[in-house]
Design a protein around this motif. Structure first.
Motif: not given
Length: 175
Positions: A4-5, A7-10
């Motif tokens: 998540l840190t 840049g993952a969108r999901a």
């Protein structure tokens, strides 16, 4: 969290919140919530539930159907089912056996795990009876909650000539 840190969108989390809780020797773990797994916390979280409802795989392919019925009733509100092909092939009349043993757990000096000598003796007697009835020892699994007890069981069974019996901890059977 790392995904998540970066840049993952999901994120898709796969696991079972009903599996064993995390183990820690840290005294404040329970106060801080570290005795509850991440998946269990998310399954209870109103914020996470607002984003996505957890889904459950309802058909299992590993356990004997009778064992599945016990697990399904205890942990999954009767929602866990056995695959039809497994229902047809797993027909052992006594897939699981719970035996009441009077004894006390003790922690051997200098050890961190527990041992119940009465349970070790009872398991040895049961496996001995299975040997006398010519059961395939490789088809017998002994599951112990404690590594100290698992080691004592393994030692006792090897000494009795039952080294083909699989003696494992509950942790090793998870997932």
């Amino acid at each position: 969290v790392g995904a998540l840190t970066h840049g993952a969108r999901a994120v898709l989390l796969v696991g079972d919140q009903n599996q064993l809780s995390p183990f820690t020797r840290w005294r404040r773990a329970q106060q801080l919530g570290y005795d509850v797994s991440l998946l269990e916390r998310l399954a209870r979280s109103k914020v996470a539930l607002a984003l996505a409802e957890p889904s459950m795989l309802r058909v299992q392919y590993r356990m004997h159907p009778d064992i599945c019925r016990i697990v399904s009733g205890l942990f999954y509100r009767q929602a866990l089912l056995t695959a039809p092909e497994l229902q047809r092939t797993r027909r052992h009349p006594l897939p699981v056996c719970f035996v009441q043993v009077d004894g006390e757990e003790a922690r051997p000096a200098g050890r961190t795990s527990f041992l119940n000598e009465a349970e070790v003796a009872a398991v040895a007697r049961i496996v001995g009876a299975a040997m006398a009835d010519r059961h395939a020892l490789s088809a017998i699994n002994v599951i112990s909650f404690y590594n100290e007890q698992r080691a004592a069981l393994q030692k006792r069974l090897v000494a009795a000539g039952a080294d083909d019996v699989d003696v494992v901890s509950v942790d090793s059977m998870q997932g």
